[in-house]
Design a protein around this motif. Structure first.
Motif, PDB file in Angstrom:
ATOM      1  N   ARG A  29     100.216  34.663  60.494  1.00 32.41           N
ATOM      2  CA  ARG A  29     101.319  35.813  60.641  1.00 32.41           C
ATOM      3  C   ARG A  29     100.476  37.206  60.170  1.00 32.41           C
ATOM      4  O   ARG A  29     100.691  38.132  60.880  1.00 32.41           O
ATOM      5  CB  ARG A  29     102.549  35.492  60.080  1.00 32.41           C
ATOM      6  N   SER A  30      99.844  36.915  58.981  1.00 38.01           N
ATOM      7  CA  SER A  30      99.455  38.387  58.612  1.00 38.01           C
ATOM      8  C   SER A  30      98.255  38.853  59.503  1.00 38.01           C
ATOM      9  O   SER A  30      98.228  39.777  59.973  1.00 38.01           O
ATOM     10  CB  SER A  30      98.729  38.054  57.199  1.00 38.01           C
ATOM     11  N   ALA A  31      97.432  37.991  59.553  1.00 34.93           N
ATOM     12  CA  ALA A  31      96.266  38.271  60.892  1.00 34.93           C
ATOM     13  C   ALA A  31      96.893  38.725  62.377  1.00 34.93           C
ATOM     14  O   ALA A  31      96.469  39.850  62.729  1.00 34.93           O
ATOM     15  CB  ALA A  31      95.164  37.616  61.036  1.00 34.93           C
ATOM     16  N   ALA A  32      97.918  37.940  62.728  1.00 33.98           N
ATOM     17  CA  ALA A  32      98.588  38.254  63.942  1.00 33.98           C
ATOM     18  C   ALA A  32      99.164  39.658  63.814  1.00 33.98           C
ATOM     19  O   ALA A  32      98.925  40.425  64.841  1.00 33.98           O
ATOM     20  CB  ALA A  32      99.572  37.298  64.251  1.00 33.98           C
ATOM     21  N   SER A  33      99.873  40.108  62.695  1.00 34.86           N
ATOM     22  CA  SER A  33     100.374  41.306  62.591  1.00 34.86           C
ATOM     23  C   SER A  33      99.294  42.360  62.614  1.00 34.86           C
ATOM     24  O   SER A  33      99.668  43.825  63.297  1.00 34.86           O
ATOM     25  CB  SER A  33     101.218  41.533  61.228  1.00 34.86           C
ATOM     26  N   ARG A  34      98.303  42.347  61.976  1.00 32.22           N
ATOM     27  CA  ARG A  34      97.350  43.421  62.305  1.00 32.22           C
ATOM     28  C   ARG A  34      96.587  43.439  63.692  1.00 32.22           C
ATOM     29  O   ARG A  34      96.412  44.543  64.065  1.00 32.22           O
ATOM     30  CB  ARG A  34      96.260  42.955  61.118  1.00 32.22           C
ATOM     31  N   CYS A  35      96.531  42.278  64.281  1.00 34.20           N
ATOM     32  CA  CYS A  35      95.868  42.161  65.540  1.00 34.20           C
ATOM     33  C   CYS A  35      97.025  43.043  66.590  1.00 34.20           C
ATOM     34  O   CYS A  35      96.551  43.688  67.337  1.00 34.20           O
ATOM     35  CB  CYS A  35      95.719  40.797  65.950  1.00 34.20           C
ATOM     36  N   VAL A  36      98.240  42.658  66.151  1.00 35.86           N
ATOM     37  CA  VAL A  36      98.952  43.302  67.386  1.00 35.86           C
ATOM     38  C   VAL A  36      99.032  44.677  67.160  1.00 35.86           C
ATOM     39  O   VAL A  36      99.344  45.537  67.943  1.00 35.86           O
ATOM     40  CB  VAL A  36     100.512  42.801  67.168  1.00 35.86           C
ATOM     41  N   SER A  81      88.465  41.593  59.940  1.00 38.12           N
ATOM     42  CA  SER A  81      88.162  40.831  59.072  1.00 38.12           C
ATOM     43  C   SER A  81      87.871  39.500  59.904  1.00 38.12           C
ATOM     44  O   SER A  81      88.012  39.306  60.991  1.00 38.12           O
ATOM     45  CB  SER A  81      89.483  40.563  58.016  1.00 38.12           C
ATOM     46  N   ARG A  82      87.388  38.565  59.246  1.00 43.94           N
ATOM     47  CA  ARG A  82      86.913  37.297  59.674  1.00 43.94           C
ATOM     48  C   ARG A  82      88.087  36.687  60.419  1.00 43.94           C
ATOM     49  O   ARG A  82      88.213  36.216  61.614  1.00 43.94           O
ATOM     50  CB  ARG A  82      86.376  36.359  58.811  1.00 43.94           C
ATOM     51  N   ALA A  83      89.244  36.638  59.634  1.00 43.52           N
ATOM     52  CA  ALA A  83      90.571  36.058  60.011  1.00 43.52           C
ATOM     53  C   ALA A  83      91.017  36.575  61.377  1.00 43.52           C
ATOM     54  O   ALA A  83      91.552  36.147  62.547  1.00 43.52           O
ATOM     55  CB  ALA A  83      91.755  36.051  59.101  1.00 43.52           C
ATOM     56  N   GLU A  84      90.946  38.230  61.555  1.00 47.56           N
ATOM     57  CA  GLU A  84      91.389  38.944  62.689  1.00 47.56           C
ATOM     58  C   GLU A  84      90.574  38.728  63.629  1.00 47.56           C
ATOM     59  O   GLU A  84      90.888  38.292  64.934  1.00 47.56           O
ATOM     60  CB  GLU A  84      91.377  40.335  62.498  1.00 47.56           C
ATOM     61  N   GLN A  85      89.266  38.341  63.625  1.00 50.03           N
ATOM     62  CA  GLN A  85      87.983  37.954  64.522  1.00 50.03           C
ATOM     63  C   GLN A  85      88.614  36.554  65.527  1.00 50.03           C
ATOM     64  O   GLN A  85      88.685  36.409  66.727  1.00 50.03           O
ATOM     65  CB  GLN A  85      86.824  37.859  64.276  1.00 50.03           C
ATOM     66  N   GLU A  86      89.103  35.679  64.342  1.00 50.20           N
ATOM     67  CA  GLU A  86      89.510  34.598  65.096  1.00 50.20           C
ATOM     68  C   GLU A  86      90.911  34.577  65.692  1.00 50.20           C
ATOM     69  O   GLU A  86      91.208  33.762  66.777  1.00 50.20           O
ATOM     70  CB  GLU A  86      89.568  33.312  64.079  1.00 50.20           C
ATOM     71  N   ALA A  87      91.707  35.332  65.422  1.00 48.21           N
ATOM     72  CA  ALA A  87      93.186  35.368  65.705  1.00 48.21           C
ATOM     73  C   ALA A  87      93.321  36.372  66.990  1.00 48.21           C
ATOM     74  O   ALA A  87      94.109  36.028  67.841  1.00 48.21           O
ATOM     75  CB  ALA A  87      94.230  35.943  64.559  1.00 48.21           C
ATOM     76  N   VAL A  88      92.495  37.209  67.181  1.00 49.99           N
ATOM     77  CA  VAL A  88      92.846  38.351  68.204  1.00 49.99           C
ATOM     78  C   VAL A  88      93.011  37.966  69.696  1.00 49.99           C
ATOM     79  O   VAL A  88      93.992  38.035  70.407  1.00 49.99           O
ATOM     80  CB  VAL A  88      91.864  39.365  68.015  1.00 49.99           C
ATOM     81  N   PRO A  89      92.165  36.970  70.052  1.00 53.10           N
ATOM     82  CA  PRO A  89      92.296  36.596  71.492  1.00 53.10           C
ATOM     83  C   PRO A  89      93.526  35.514  71.605  1.00 53.10           C
ATOM     84  O   PRO A  89      94.404  35.808  72.722  1.00 53.10           O
ATOM     85  CB  PRO A  89      91.130  35.565  71.787  1.00 53.10           C
ATOM     86  N   HIS A  90      94.090  35.000  70.669  1.00 56.38           N
ATOM     87  CA  HIS A  90      95.355  34.263  70.778  1.00 56.38           C
ATOM     88  C   HIS A  90      96.379  35.127  70.594  1.00 56.38           C
ATOM     89  O   HIS A  90      97.656  34.907  71.462  1.00 56.38           O
ATOM     90  CB  HIS A  90      95.485  33.252  69.441  1.00 56.38           C
ATOM     91  N   VAL A  91      96.396  35.994  69.705  1.00 62.95           N
ATOM     92  CA  VAL A  91      97.657  37.022  69.904  1.00 62.95           C
ATOM     93  C   VAL A  91      97.417  37.877  71.171  1.00 62.95           C
ATOM     94  O   VAL A  91      98.693  38.022  71.439  1.00 62.95           O
ATOM     95  CB  VAL A  91      97.252  38.173  68.621  1.00 62.95           C
ATOM     96  N   LEU A  92      96.564  38.141  71.807  1.00 64.71           N
ATOM     97  CA  LEU A  92      96.364  39.008  72.995  1.00 64.71           C
ATOM     98  C   LEU A  92      97.226  38.040  73.997  1.00 64.71           C
ATOM     99  O   LEU A  92      97.742  38.535  74.939  1.00 64.71           O
ATOM    100  CB  LEU A  92      94.999  39.483  73.229  1.00 64.71           C
ATOM    101  N   ALA A  93      96.676  36.852  73.928  1.00 66.37           N
ATOM    102  CA  ALA A  93      97.397  35.823  75.096  1.00 66.37           C
ATOM    103  C   ALA A  93      98.963  35.955  74.945  1.00 66.37           C
ATOM    104  O   ALA A  93      99.716  35.938  75.906  1.00 66.37           O
ATOM    105  CB  ALA A  93      96.818  34.652  74.847  1.00 66.37           C
ATOM    106  N   ALA A  94      99.309  35.893  73.662  1.00 66.05           N
ATOM    107  CA  ALA A  94     100.771  35.600  73.258  1.00 66.05           C
ATOM    108  C   ALA A  94     101.365  36.936  73.953  1.00 66.05           C
ATOM    109  O   ALA A  94     102.561  37.257  74.433  1.00 66.05           O
ATOM    110  CB  ALA A  94     101.283  35.581  71.942  1.00 66.05           C
ATOM    111  N   TRP A  95     100.714  38.251  73.726  1.00 66.70           N
ATOM    112  CA  TRP A  95     101.239  39.498  73.997  1.00 66.70           C
ATOM    113  C   TRP A  95     101.355  39.745  75.495  1.00 66.70           C
ATOM    114  O   TRP A  95     102.331  40.232  75.911  1.00 66.70           O
ATOM    115  CB  TRP A  95     100.155  40.630  73.393  1.00 66.70           C
ATOM    116  N   VAL A  96     100.455  39.154  76.167  1.00 65.19           N
ATOM    117  CA  VAL A  96     100.341  39.215  77.666  1.00 65.19           C
ATOM    118  C   VAL A  96     101.573  38.502  78.298  1.00 65.19           C
ATOM    119  O   VAL A  96     102.219  39.030  79.011  1.00 65.19           O
ATOM    120  CB  VAL A  96      99.007  38.600  78.243  1.00 65.19           C
ATOM    121  N   ARG A  97     101.856  37.325  77.720  1.00 63.12           N
ATOM    122  CA  ARG A  97     102.905  36.678  78.085  1.00 63.12           C
ATOM    123  C   ARG A  97     104.391  37.561  77.816  1.00 63.12           C
ATOM    124  O   ARG A  97     105.231  37.430  78.667  1.00 63.12           O
ATOM    125  CB  ARG A  97     103.041  35.325  77.442  1.00 63.12           C
TER     126      ARG A  97
END
Length: 539
Positions: free
Chosen positions: A300-307, A345-361
């Protein structure tokens, strides 16, 4: 074109009769030979397109110390006035309707002089430029990536034709504009292409049929006043770019487009970008993170920064439209903007495609994007995910200490890393100074903040021991400009000089020289840097 410029026009054709340099005169003679085609056509539309093609031969070129339209365009008018032939009069007649405002006045005066001397006018001359605007339409995709603007015109009810202008709204930054009202076309982007059709009914029917058969396309009539505002702003954006990404034939239509935009009725406007302050962005992020679409995001922390990054991109680089999603926008975000601009960050690099997909929906549901559009955008996200892992280059992977990177990038602007490392190379470890290892007197250089002008001065003193104050001041001004990327051409020029073999300190002094001479004149500085980029290699 030759690097030698024709003499600047005085504004008085009687004073502009001297011949330009020989090679320039030869170029103008070629244009006058092209203008002979104007004597063979009968349609004012054909005549205007020929004149637009001639005027477009220098469109997009830049000229240090002068406006190319003034230097070249007005010199051509003087050359045509001296030639005094029917073809020259035909060309002047066309320029009087399709040129810049200043060119129009000069060409009209020169044309009147030739007519008084008995030079024959072409038959189409009394109709050229006398156009009446008709309906305007926009054919656009549901994503809002680009649109084809269709404007219809006639010459007093005859010779109906359509101008089609392709506007790409992924290619320009937002600017303040008038308040929006319902039914207006969307905010302008950048003109990418234009063409003319005399088969207007077939063109409109094709657009209507495409919108009926393709759920991802829309076609609607728009107010000609707002169409003028849209195209005028988009054309200004295209003209302002040094090397605009337009179709190779666009220059031939540029003057025609400019003329037709002026023919549309004034008084319209374009929607203002949505205002998204910090609180509004935070609220938008919180609503997304609380949604069903975001429920399965594990970190959730990485997701927050990615969004936050997704929203920032939409606000700053998509006309204040963070909720707009499209396949192209998703690819640009993942494969262009993030790898170039953002330190993740490394965690953000891994999370950003999944956060973007959720944002698209989530965003697609909120904006009413058709299900076909949501699916296509998700496909683009997953297609780009593997490429993102290859495109994103974490500086730590290249041996740069994260602490050093954080000092060079306090704003997280990854694109700034190369130019800031060039500015202060010993800080990044890419350049060693003999006999000095992180101390300047009693000052520990590792504790200094290179983003702070005062600390940056100490770092420059460390690099230039014994230099006088004036020399340090010049380096400090350049370092501040390079640190901020102001203007971007400064770093582009530095790279070009490095590429042809100049040493770093030679490059710095060449940039300092240009900055000292043109630092208070933004356009003059850009022009001088453009010239410097073509400096021959050192011997």
């Amino acid at each position: 074109m030759s690097s030698r410029s024709p003499r600047r026009s005085s504004g008085d054709p009687a004073r502009d009769r001297r011949e330009p340099p020989g090679e320039v005169s030869a170029i103008f003679d070629g244009m006058l030979r092209h203008a002979r085609e104007l004597l063979a056509v009968r349609s004012p539309l054909d005549a205007e397109l020929i004149v637009s093609e001639i005027l477009g031969s220098w469109w997009g070129h830049r000229m240090p110390g002068g406006d190319v339209e003034e230097v070249i365009g007005e010199a051509l008018i003087g050359h045509a006035a001296r030639a005094g032939t029917p073809a020259a009069l035909a060309l002047l007649t066309g320029i009087a309707n399709l040129g810049t405002r200043r060119q129009e006045a000069l060409a009209e005066q020169a044309a009147l002089e030739l007519m008084e001397r008995g030079v024959a006018r072409p038959g189409w001359a009394e109709h050229v430029g006398m156009v009446t605007p008709g309906q305007c339409y926009v054919s656009r995709d549901v994503y809002g990536d680009q649109e084809s603007v269709v404007c219809t015109f006639t010459y007093g009810g005859a010779d109906r034709h359509a101008l089609v202008v392709l506007v790409d709204r992924n290619k320009a930054e937002p600017v303040p504009s008038a308040p929006a009202r319902s039914g207006r076309p969307p905010a302008p982007g950048m003109v990418r292409d234009a063409w003319v059709s005399s088969r207007v009914d077939e063109l409109l029917e094709h657009c209507r049929r495409e919108s009926r058969e393709n759920p991802l396309m829309r076609f609607e009539e728009v107010d000609p006043r707002d169409t003028r505002a849209l195209l005028q702003r988009a054309l200004e954006r295209t003209d302002a770019v040094d090397d605009p990404p337009v179709n190779e034939s666009f220059g031939s239509y540029h003057a025609f487009v400019r003329s037709r935009v002026r023919a549309l009725p004034p008084g319209g406007g374009v929607p203002a970008p949505a205002v998204h302050g910090h609180d509004r962005r935070a609220t938008l992020a919180a609503r997304f993170l609380a949604s069903d679409e975001a429920e399965e995001l594990s970190d959730r922390s990485a997701a927050s920064r990615c969004v936050d990054r997704i929203i920032d991109y939409g606000c700053a680089h998509d006309f204040g439209r963070p909720l707009r999603v499209s396949p192209l926008k998703a690819e640009m975000f993942l494969l262009d903007w993030l790898p170039r601009k953002v330190l993740l960050s490394r965690a953000e690099q891994e999370a950003v495609p999944h956060v973007l997909a959720a944002w698209v929906r989530w965003a697609g549901k909120r904006t009413g994007l058709p299900e076909e559009g949501v699916r296509a955008t998700l496909d683009a996200v997953w297609d780009a995910t593997a490429k993102f892992a290859e495109s994103y280059r974490d500086p730590s992977a290249f041996g740069l200490d994260r602490e050093i990177v954080d000092r060079l990038l306090p704003d997280g602007d990854l694109e700034a890393l190369p130019r800031r490392a060039f500015t202060l190379p010993f800080l990044s470890g890419t350049h060693r100074l003999p006999g000095r290892h992180g101390k300047h007197g009693r000052v520990d250089l590792t504790k200094l903040d290179p983003a702070d002008p005062g600390d940056r001065r100490i770092l420059l003193e460390f690099e230039h021991p014994g230099a006088d104050e004036a020399h340090l001041d010049a380096h400090e001004r350049l370092a501040g400009r390079l640190w901020d990327g102001d203007p971007p051409q400064l770093w582009e020029t530095a790279q070009a000089l490095l590429d042809v073999g100049y040493e770093r300190h030679e490059v710095l002094h060449k940039l300092i020289d240009v900055l000292e001479r043109h630092g208070h004149d933004p356009q003059g500085l850009r022009d001088a840097l453009r010239v410097l980029r073509h400096e021959p290699p050192p011997e």
